[in-house]
Motif scaffolding. Structure first.
Motif, PDB file in Angstrom:
ATOM      1  N   MET A 418      56.235  46.615  25.302  1.00  9.78           N
ATOM      2  CA  MET A 418      56.506  46.013  26.615  1.00  9.78           C
ATOM      3  C   MET A 418      55.591  44.829  26.871  1.00  9.78           C
ATOM      4  O   MET A 418      55.995  43.798  27.392  1.00  9.78           O
ATOM      5  CB  MET A 418      56.277  47.053  27.705  1.00  9.78           C
ATOM      6  N   ALA A 419      54.320  44.997  26.506  1.00  6.46           N
ATOM      7  CA  ALA A 419      53.361  43.937  26.775  1.00  6.46           C
ATOM      8  C   ALA A 419      53.728  42.666  26.023  1.00  6.46           C
ATOM      9  O   ALA A 419      53.490  41.563  26.491  1.00  6.46           O
ATOM     10  CB  ALA A 419      51.968  44.384  26.382  1.00  6.46           C
ATOM     11  N   PHE A 422      56.361  40.983  27.932  1.00  6.43           N
ATOM     12  CA  PHE A 422      55.742  40.432  29.132  1.00  6.43           C
ATOM     13  C   PHE A 422      55.009  39.140  28.789  1.00  6.43           C
ATOM     14  O   PHE A 422      55.094  38.146  29.486  1.00  6.43           O
ATOM     15  CB  PHE A 422      54.765  41.488  29.678  1.00  6.43           C
TER      16      PHE A 422
ATOM     17  N   ASN B  54      47.906  44.110  31.969  1.00  3.50           N
ATOM     18  CA  ASN B  54      49.091  44.763  31.380  1.00  3.50           C
ATOM     19  C   ASN B  54      48.977  46.279  31.432  1.00  3.50           C
ATOM     20  O   ASN B  54      49.956  46.982  31.701  1.00  3.50           O
ATOM     21  CB  ASN B  54      49.283  44.332  29.920  1.00  3.50           C
ATOM     22  N   GLY B  58      51.241  49.104  33.601  1.00  2.00           N
ATOM     23  CA  GLY B  58      52.061  50.052  32.837  1.00  2.00           C
ATOM     24  C   GLY B  58      52.886  49.377  31.765  1.00  2.00           C
ATOM     25  O   GLY B  58      53.851  49.944  31.257  1.00  2.00           O
ATOM     26  N   LEU B  59      52.516  48.145  31.431  1.00  2.00           N
ATOM     27  CA  LEU B  59      53.262  47.427  30.390  1.00  2.00           C
ATOM     28  C   LEU B  59      52.663  47.659  29.011  1.00  2.00           C
ATOM     29  O   LEU B  59      53.259  47.334  27.999  1.00  2.00           O
ATOM     30  CB  LEU B  59      53.269  45.925  30.696  1.00  2.00           C
ATOM     31  N   ASP B  60      51.489  48.186  28.973  1.00  2.00           N
ATOM     32  CA  ASP B  60      50.821  48.489  27.712  1.00  2.00           C
ATOM     33  C   ASP B  60      50.093  49.827  27.887  1.00  2.00           C
ATOM     34  O   ASP B  60      49.799  50.234  29.024  1.00  2.00           O
ATOM     35  CB  ASP B  60      49.825  47.365  27.388  1.00  2.00           C
TER      36      ASP B  60
END
Lengths: 427, 237
Positions: A418-419, A422, B54, B58-60
């Protein structure tokens, strides 16, 4: 959300209009190409079917054994009843009697002495019945070089090659010299009312066409015929259906112990036509398959690129809280809608175009004239053919390939951190 | 974690595989951010501020340690649960705005509310309020390509706060803006922070932002080197 995405889809032409146009064009090409290939192959088969085999042909078992000798003493009898039964039992075909006979054609001078003489291959076909499609399937109106079509029992058309060889003009009387179906000697006068050129190489070199009634009178073949030819109403040869019908008919009607019992042959059963049909089917499968694969790669790639160029949007939607599954499903739904729209339009245009060429053909006369010295039997006008599979075949590249491409692009959503997605928003 | 904390981090370690080895971006980092704080993560490139942002968003995922955001332990939550947390309680502001080009200002701002399945009337009223709060009411029907950089970032701010999140994460929000627009944006964010009690966390090395912050956490090489509380930020005067 659906309304929101639809709005975006309609506004973003690179996501909607452009892919729909590409799919439409590609599906149109697929359908027309396959229709044209099938039509061309069918044209080649139809030439043979019209002259020699029909899509189906009913003869006696004995006639079939000796068919190369044109043994009219072994011909079918009570033909009207046989045809009635065939029309009733197998209405998907139209049935027509045929008498094939050979002999000498004598051309007298003004004193009644022989001016010229030569061998002739004569075909008695049904010109006069209201329901007869012989003129259409022989394309006689287009093939007529001079004169007119037969209107009377004793009228005859001869090929322009035979007319040149015997130096006959329209309006002259000729005498056919041969034998009746009872093997008795016969002479019969025909009036030449026109000449034709089938434009199929040497096929019509010694050909004469007369009405069935004239042939019957000449050969004492009352209500008899060498064969009954059957053709699919669409004139499209479906090998599987033809073979199934032949097997069914022979099982019911043909008695192996009765040499005069009727016996049905499919087009593939005669003159090595089986190999021709198999080769033609294999060629179409290979060419169609290659074409489909190429087109699928193009559309797959388009789906893939279309998915990948939306990485930014995907990243944003994930950041805003859409789940990966929701994003993935919405991309697939979009691809399905685009694929269906393009395929529906492409199928419509492709079938319309194929139908137009089916009805009007593409005329290669000039090109074929350059091959006039060749012995190849080939039609001058190529027709396409609208077949049932053309209504759904476009969905394979149009929907399947587009969706698969998008699915592949969408897999990246699941595979990437996800990162990472992003981070790509910042590039 | 206190009742007032929105982010609690204990002994956080984040490692990335590099070749056959690991690069440690965050080293045994602990911190708490309370409700309504206006915090900046400051540090040079590679100091770990975006990685930390991040992980908070909750993106990492952390390699080690515990991270709790808005009362939810991120170590134990699924992708779907983290997506729900972002959708309902978080807003994001990006350096390059990331507006969807085919949608109007209104529609871009509306997106988080659609994802939260709010009804049409409620959405309209909340979008109008958010757009008004960033001073873009007259641009409601414009598309991003008709807006200036400052207007685009104000739209992005409206989108980040429209669903009244508890926490807004902003990664270099003024990096693409000139000084005047940067100050304008920061004043809007300060006002929203005061009016809505929304917590803001910035990752930045922009001096202009620092002048507005009430707390500055200095990061260097994955470690907190200084944690400063500023009672009277200069630019707010």
């Amino acid at each position: 959300m659906i309304r929101f995405l639809t709005k975006g889809l309609l506004r973003d032409r690179s996501r909607s209009l452009f892919p729909v146009l590409v799919i439409t064009l590609t599906v149109t090409l697929v359908i027309f190409s396959i229709g044209f290939m099938k039509g061309t192959m069918n044209s080649l088969l139809l030439d043979t079917a019209v002259i020699l085999t029909g899509h189906e042909k009913v003869v006696t078992r004995a006639y079939n054994e000796e068919s190369q000798l044109m043994p009219n003493d072994l011909a079918l009898l009570d033909v009207d009843q046989l045809i009635n039964n065939l029309e009733q039992d197998y209405p998907e075909f139209f049935w027509s009697p045929r008498i094939t006979f050979a002999g000498l054609l004598d051309v007298p001078d003004e004193n009644g002495e022989t001016k010229a003489q030569g061998p002739v291959l004569a075909l008695g076909i049904d010109f006069f019945s209201d329901e007869s499609r012989e003129v259409e399937i022989w394309e006689l109106e287009r093939s007529l070089v001079s004169g007119r079509l037969p209107e009377n029992r004793d009228d005859a058309l001869i090929s322009s090659k035979l007319a040149d060889q015997l130096n006959i003009q329209a309006g002259e009387q000729v005498t056919f010299i041969g034998s009746t179906m009872d093997n008795a000697f016969t002479t019969y006068n025909f009036t030449i009312i026109g000449t034709f050129n089938l434009r199929k190489g040497q096929t019509d070199k010694q050909m004469m066409l007369v009405d069935l009634s004239g042939a019957r009178a000449a050969l004492d073949m009352d209500n008899a015929a060498s064969a009954i030819f059957g053709f699919a109403h669409s004139l499209y040869y479906d090998d599987e259906a033809a073979v199934a019908l032949r097997s069914k008919y022979n099982e019911i009607h043909s008695d192996s112990l009765d040499i005069f019992s009727p016996f049905m042959l499919a087009l593939r059963d005669g003159n090595q036509m089986g190999s021709m049909v198999d080769i033609s089917n294999a060629m179409m499968a290979i060419m169609g398959g290659i074409f489909l694969v190429v087109v699928m790669v193009v559309l797959w790639n388009m789906g893939l690129m279309s998915g990948l160029r939306r990485y930014g949007e995907v990243g944003l939607r994930l950041a805003l809280g859409e789940s990966k599954g929701q994003v993935y499903r919405s991309m697939i739904s979009e691809a399905v809608i685009i694929g269906l729209a393009g395929t529906a339009m492409g199928t419509g245009i492709g079938i319309a175009l194929t139908y137009y060429v089916q009805e009007n053909g593409i005329d290669y006369t000039k090109g074929m004239e350059a091959l006039s010295s060749s012995s190849m039997v080939a039609p001058n006008i190529f027709y396409a053919q609208v077949t049932p599979d053309l209504f759904y075949i476009g969905f394979i590249p149009g929907v399947l390939a587009t969706v698969l491409g998008t699915m592949l692009a969408g897999m990246a959503i699941y595979k990437r951190e996800m990162a990472q997605l992003f981070k790509e928003l910042e590039t | 974690m206190t009742n007032d904390s929105v982010v609690t981090i204990q002994n956080l370690v984040k490692q990335f595989p590099v070749g056959g080895d690991f690069f440690t971006a965050l080293k045994d980092l602990s911190l708490t951010i309370n409700k309504g704080e206006f915090t900046g993560l400051i540090g040079p490139s590679g100091s770990g501020k975006t990685t930390l942002l991040n992980i908070i968003g909750g993106l990492d995922s952390p390699t080690k340690g515990k991270v709790s955001v808005l009362g939810q332990a991120l170590n134990d939550t699924s992708h779907g649960e983290r997506a729900r947390l972002r959708r309902k309680y978080m807003g994001f502001i990006f350096q390059s705005y990331n507006l969807l080009p085919v949608y109007t200002v209104f529609e871009n701002v509306e997106l988080p509310l659609i994802l939260n399945k709010m009804d049409t009337d409620e959405r309209r009223s909340m979008v109008e309020q958010a757009v008004e709060s960033v001073g873009l009411t007259d641009k409601m029907d414009s598309r991003p390509n008709m807006l200036s950089g400052g207007e685009c970032q104000r739209t992005a701010i409206a989108r980040a706060i429209v669903h009244q999140p508890a926490l807004v994460l902003a990664d270099e929000p003024t990096a693409n803006l000139d000084a005047e627009n940067s100050h304008h944006i920061m004043k809007i964010l300060v006002r929203l922070n005061q009016e809505l009690s929304t917590s803001f966390i910035f990752a930045t090395h922009d001096e202009k932002i620092m002048a507005y912050l009430r707390r500055i956490i200095h990061l260097d090489d994955g470690e907190i080197t200084e944690d400063e509380i500023i009672d009277n930020p200069k630019a707010r005067d």
